[in-house]
Design an enzyme around this catalytic site. Structure first.
Site, PDB file in Angstrom:
ATOM      1  N   ASP A 258     -10.303  -3.420   1.809  1.00 46.46           N
ATOM      2  CA  ASP A 258     -10.861  -4.806   1.720  1.00 46.46           C
ATOM      3  C   ASP A 258     -12.071  -4.980   2.382  1.00 46.46           C
ATOM      4  OD1 ASP A 258      -8.322  -5.376   0.848  1.00 46.46           O
ATOM      5  OD2 ASP A 258      -7.450  -6.002   2.805  1.00 46.46           O
TER       6      ASP A 258
ATOM      7  N   LYS B 146     -15.277  -4.046  -1.892  1.00 44.01           N
ATOM      8  CA  LYS B 146     -15.478  -3.115  -3.170  1.00 44.01           C
ATOM      9  C   LYS B 146     -15.802  -3.960  -4.523  1.00 44.01           C
ATOM     10  CE  LYS B 146     -11.800  -0.666  -1.914  1.00 44.01           C
ATOM     11  NZ  LYS B 146     -11.334  -1.415  -0.622  1.00 44.01           N
TER      12      LYS B 146
ATOM     13  N   GLY C  62      -6.402  -5.186  -4.214  1.00 48.32           N
ATOM     14  CA  GLY C  62      -6.888  -6.527  -4.335  1.00 48.32           C
ATOM     15  C   GLY C  62      -8.363  -6.537  -4.356  1.00 48.32           C
ATOM     16  N   HIS C  63      -9.048  -6.409  -5.577  1.00 51.46           N
ATOM     17  CA  HIS C  63     -10.504  -6.655  -5.287  1.00 51.46           C
ATOM     18  C   HIS C  63     -10.999  -7.692  -5.838  1.00 51.46           C
ATOM     19  CE1 HIS C  63     -10.825  -1.858  -5.729  1.00 51.46           C
ATOM     20  NE2 HIS C  63      -9.876  -2.045  -4.436  1.00 51.46           N
TER      21      HIS C  63
ATOM     22  N   GLN D  21      -8.439   0.845  -1.707  1.00 49.72           N
ATOM     23  CA  GLN D  21      -7.825   1.146  -0.256  1.00 49.72           C
ATOM     24  C   GLN D  21      -9.294   1.571   0.589  1.00 49.72           C
ATOM     25  OE1 GLN D  21      -5.529   2.851  -2.781  1.00 49.72           O
ATOM     26  NE2 GLN D  21      -5.112   0.601  -2.733  1.00 49.72           N
TER      27      GLN D  21
HETATM   28  P1  GDP Z   1     -11.912  -4.974  -1.604  1.00 49.04           P
HETATM   29  O1  GDP Z   1     -10.359  -4.722  -1.544  1.00 49.04           O
HETATM   30  O2  GDP Z   1     -12.569  -4.022  -0.937  1.00 49.04           O
HETATM   31  O3  GDP Z   1     -12.428  -5.489  -2.930  1.00 49.04           O
HETATM   32  O4  GDP Z   1     -11.980  -6.207  -0.608  1.00 49.04           O
HETATM   33  P2  GDP Z   1     -11.139  -7.373  -0.839  1.00 49.04           P
HETATM   34  O5  GDP Z   1     -11.519  -8.263  -1.988  1.00 49.04           O
HETATM   35  O6  GDP Z   1      -9.770  -7.294  -0.799  1.00 49.04           O
HETATM   36  O7  GDP Z   1     -11.564  -8.468   0.461  1.00 49.04           O
HETATM   37  C1  GDP Z   1     -12.843  -8.787   0.515  1.00 49.04           C
HETATM   38  C2  GDP Z   1     -13.008 -10.437   0.960  1.00 49.04           C
HETATM   39  O8  GDP Z   1     -14.148 -10.766   1.495  1.00 49.04           O
HETATM   40  C3  GDP Z   1     -12.812 -11.168  -0.529  1.00 49.04           C
HETATM   41  O9  GDP Z   1     -12.107 -12.449  -0.391  1.00 49.04           O
HETATM   42  C4  GDP Z   1     -14.415 -11.294  -0.982  1.00 49.04           C
HETATM   43  O10 GDP Z   1     -14.588 -12.393  -1.570  1.00 49.04           O
HETATM   44  C5  GDP Z   1     -14.962 -11.598   0.565  1.00 49.04           C
HETATM   45  N1  GDP Z   1     -16.276 -11.099   0.618  1.00 49.04           N
HETATM   46  C6  GDP Z   1     -16.868 -10.060   0.161  1.00 49.04           C
HETATM   47  N2  GDP Z   1     -18.123  -9.911   0.858  1.00 49.04           N
HETATM   48  C7  GDP Z   1     -18.548 -10.845   1.595  1.00 49.04           C
HETATM   49  C8  GDP Z   1     -19.394 -11.218   2.361  1.00 49.04           C
HETATM   50  O11 GDP Z   1     -20.360 -10.745   2.477  1.00 49.04           O
HETATM   51  N3  GDP Z   1     -19.209 -12.455   3.063  1.00 49.04           N
HETATM   52  C9  GDP Z   1     -18.024 -13.152   3.092  1.00 49.04           C
HETATM   53  N4  GDP Z   1     -17.783 -14.151   3.903  1.00 49.04           N
HETATM   54  N5  GDP Z   1     -16.908 -12.849   2.348  1.00 49.04           N
HETATM   55  C10 GDP Z   1     -17.122 -11.730   1.473  1.00 49.04           C
HETATM   56  P1  IMO Z   2      -7.832  -2.637  -1.370  1.00 50.42           P
HETATM   57  O1  IMO Z   2      -8.250  -1.585  -2.503  1.00 50.42           O
HETATM   58  C1  IMO Z   2      -5.985  -2.790   2.316  1.00 50.42           C
HETATM   59  C2  IMO Z   2      -2.260  -0.759   3.111  1.00 50.42           C
HETATM   60  C3  IMO Z   2      -0.927  -1.628   3.220  1.00 50.42           C
HETATM   61  C4  IMO Z   2      -0.311  -0.543   4.073  1.00 50.42           C
HETATM   62  C5  IMO Z   2      -0.679   0.657   3.563  1.00 50.42           C
HETATM   63  C6  IMO Z   2       0.220   1.526   2.673  1.00 50.42           C
HETATM   64  O2  IMO Z   2      -7.705  -3.804  -1.860  1.00 50.42           O
HETATM   65  O3  IMO Z   2      -8.885  -2.046  -0.163  1.00 50.42           O
HETATM   66  P2  IMO Z   2       0.946   0.811   0.038  1.00 50.42           P
HETATM   67  O4  IMO Z   2       1.375  -0.319  -0.569  1.00 50.42           O
HETATM   68  O5  IMO Z   2       0.048   1.849  -0.352  1.00 50.42           O
HETATM   69  O6  IMO Z   2       2.160   1.830   0.293  1.00 50.42           O
HETATM   70  O7  IMO Z   2       0.575   0.443   1.499  1.00 50.42           O
HETATM   71  O8  IMO Z   2      -1.951   0.594   2.972  1.00 50.42           O
HETATM   72  N1  IMO Z   2      -3.037  -1.044   1.912  1.00 50.42           N
HETATM   73  C7  IMO Z   2      -4.175  -1.585   1.872  1.00 50.42           C
HETATM   74  N2  IMO Z   2      -4.929  -2.193   2.655  1.00 50.42           N
HETATM   75  N3  IMO Z   2      -6.596  -3.052   1.158  1.00 50.42           N
HETATM   76  C8  IMO Z   2      -5.983  -2.234   0.247  1.00 50.42           C
HETATM   77  O9  IMO Z   2      -6.363  -1.867  -1.043  1.00 50.42           O
HETATM   78  C9  IMO Z   2      -4.829  -1.701   0.400  1.00 50.42           C
HETATM   79  N4  IMO Z   2      -3.798  -0.762  -0.410  1.00 50.42           N
HETATM   80  C10 IMO Z   2      -2.904  -0.538   0.570  1.00 50.42           C
HETATM   81  O10 IMO Z   2      -1.311  -2.865   3.843  1.00 50.42           O
HETATM   82  O11 IMO Z   2      -0.858  -0.922   5.543  1.00 50.42           O
HETATM   83 MG    MG Z   3      -8.671  -5.858  -1.192  1.00 52.57          MG
END
Ligand code: GDP
Ligand code: IMO
Ligand code: MG
Length: 424
Positions: free
Chosen positions: A13, A16, A40-41, A222
């Site tokens: 998270d 990416k 979840g991207h 991840q």
């Molecule tokens: P990913 O899994 O690495 O793609 O990241 P996620 O989408 O799960 O989580 C990142 C969260 O931070 C999302 O809700 C994005 O919309 C948000 N986000 C990304 N970059 C920024 C930033 O620079 N500032 C803020 N406030 N939110 C951001």
């Molecule tokens: P993105 O790509 C954050 C965490 C879960 C749990 C552990 C194992 O959005 O960054 P799993 O479902 O793989 O068996 O879970 O890994 N986890 C993540 N945490 N971002 C993710 O993906 C994750 N994918 C799995 O919360 O701790």
């Molecule tokens: Mg994510």
């Protein structure tokens, strides 16, 4: 040309999805190499927020082709829902999306087994997203998994039934309720849907593109601290989330890896169980969660929050061979007058180290912090030459400690809230 890799250096998270979308216009191809619907991207532009789980984050860029690589585990049901959600945006999804025949399929019993195994672990549960990741990779490694290419064979249904029966037998020993005929028909319907897509030998596709001079970006899911080998085992995911995973997950030689973009938040978060040395269980942690909207993109669970952790970042940088750092969510730290940076760990025997100990799970680590002045002003609309001096000092401190340039600072979730730094 080489394959550039973008991956998370923390516990996932990091942002990416946003950055792959920002960089995608520079790339002919974006390819996911591991993980599955546990990811979840999030991408945001034109006031709309999109969350992708299975589909690579280059899908909104018309000229970019997207690949789901062989290292991915694909849930056809999640895939169908995701494609249907995109329909209203009139994207060229069918033309621009290619799926490896060697990607592993998540079948409904994988999700049920995930639930059963987590339940059986009780207080020691991993905090899995329950998307069937562990059980599907288990079947892949155990050499009984089903792969995307198998759906084209006349014997597919029979093979699916055989694997399902093995799983249903195990599930008899667990207290999990489900309606099998509903799950089965949902799955077979999603398989028919999947057949309409470009199912390819992606290792040939990618290597041909490289020969033609195309630019390719590998999108990690991840984060490195959740890697099956190098993460805080057993509180990890089941795939290789590190640069080496891009080689095995796409069929690319290590000699063809170019830039490695390491992406990290200006602080730390973790969702699910497992060690987190700089976790804040106080009001500051709560403020970070609220300001950063730190709730899981896949499960909605609150993310644990804490200060930045340099020993673990250094570890991730080492394993991945990171060549550029990208710092996300700097805006979230605007609310803090003082910002803490963990530079070392104090272990329970009193020793001080900047190495990540093997016994991370059972060790009671005390983070050692240095304090830096916060910038305390919003970063909305700030351009490179308007960066507040305290933020510049924070970036400078991290660059010196990590010994890698920070080439991008993200100041908000939108595509446009991105500062590309010109390096001196
Ligand atoms: P990913 O899994 O690495 O793609 O990241 P996620 O989408 O799960 O989580 C990142 C969260 O931070 C999302 O809700 C994005 O919309 C948000 N986000 C990304 N970059 C920024 C930033 O620079 N500032 C803020 N406030 N939110 C951001
Ligand atoms: P993105 O790509 C954050 C965490 C879960 C749990 C552990 C194992 O959005 O960054 P799993 O479902 O793989 O068996 O879970 O890994 N986890 C993540 N945490 N971002 C993710 O993906 C994750 N994918 C799995 O919360 O701790
Ligand atoms: Mg994510």
């Amino acid at each position: 040309m080489k394959v550039d890799v973008l991956l998370g250096l923390q516990w996932g998270d990091e942002g990416k999805g946003k950055i792959v979308d920002v960089l995608a216009p520079k790339y002919d191809v974006v390819a996911r190499f591991q993980g599955g619907p546990n990811a979840g991207h999030t991408l945001e532009f034109d006031g709309i927020k999109h969350v992708l789980h299975q589909i690579p984050s280059g899908i909104f860029r018309e000229k970019t082709r997207n690949i789901i690589g062989n290292g991915v585990v694909l849930d056809p049901i999640v895939f169908k829902t995701e494609i249907e959600k995109l329909q209203k945006y009139n994207l060229k999804v069918k033309a621009n999306l290619f799926i490896s025949k060697k990607a592993t399929i998540i079948i409904p019993t994988h999700r049920l087994l995930d639930q059963a195994y987590e339940k059986a672990k009780g207080v020691d549960k991993i905090g899995s997203t329950l998307k069937g990741i562990g059980p599907s990779y288990q079947d892949k490694i155990g050499r009984q998994g089903l792969r995307v290419g198998d759906i084209l064979a006349p014997s597919f249904k029979e093979r699916f039934k055989k694997l399902t029966n093995i799983h249903l037998e195990i599930l008899k020993n667990h207290d999990i309720t489900f309606n099998w005929s509903d799950l089965e028909s949902q799955f077979l319907d999603a398989i028919s849907f999947l057949k309409e897509f470009n199912l390819i030998d992606s290792e040939y596709f990618i290597n041909d593109e490289l020969k033609k001079g195309s630019s390719i970006l590998a999108e990690g899911a991840q984060g490195s601290l959740l890697d099956i080998d190098f993460g805080s085992y057993p509180f990890v995911t089941s795939s290789s989330t590190v640069t080496a995973g891009a080689c095995t997950g796409l069929g690319v030689s290590p000699r063809n890896i170019g830039e490695v973009y390491g992406i990290f938040k200006a602080y730390s978060t973790r969702v699910g169980s497992g060690p987190f040395p700089t976790e804040l269980s106080d009001a500051d942690g709560e403020k970070m969660r609220k300001e950063g909207n730190e709730f899981g993109s896949t499960t909605g669970r609150p993310r644990r929050c804490g200060w930045i952790d340099l020993p673990s970042l250094k570890y991730s940088i080492m394993i991945n061979g990171v060549s550029q750092l990208l710092m996300m969510k700097a805006d979230v730290l605007s609310i803090f007058p003082i910002i803490k940076v963990c530079t070392h760990y104090e272990l329970s025997n009193g020793s001080i180290t900047e190495l990540v100990p093997y016994e991370l799970v059972n060790e009671k680590i005390k983070p050692i912090y240095v304090e830096l002045m916060g910038w305390n002003i919003p970063l909305t609309g700030v351009s490179e030459n308007q960066i507040p001096v305290e933020l510049a000092q924070y970036v400078d401190f991290l660059e010196k400690a990590l010994d890698i340039p920070i080439t991008l600072i993200s100041t908000g979730p939108d595509r446009t809230q991105t500062i590309h730094r010109t390096l001196k």
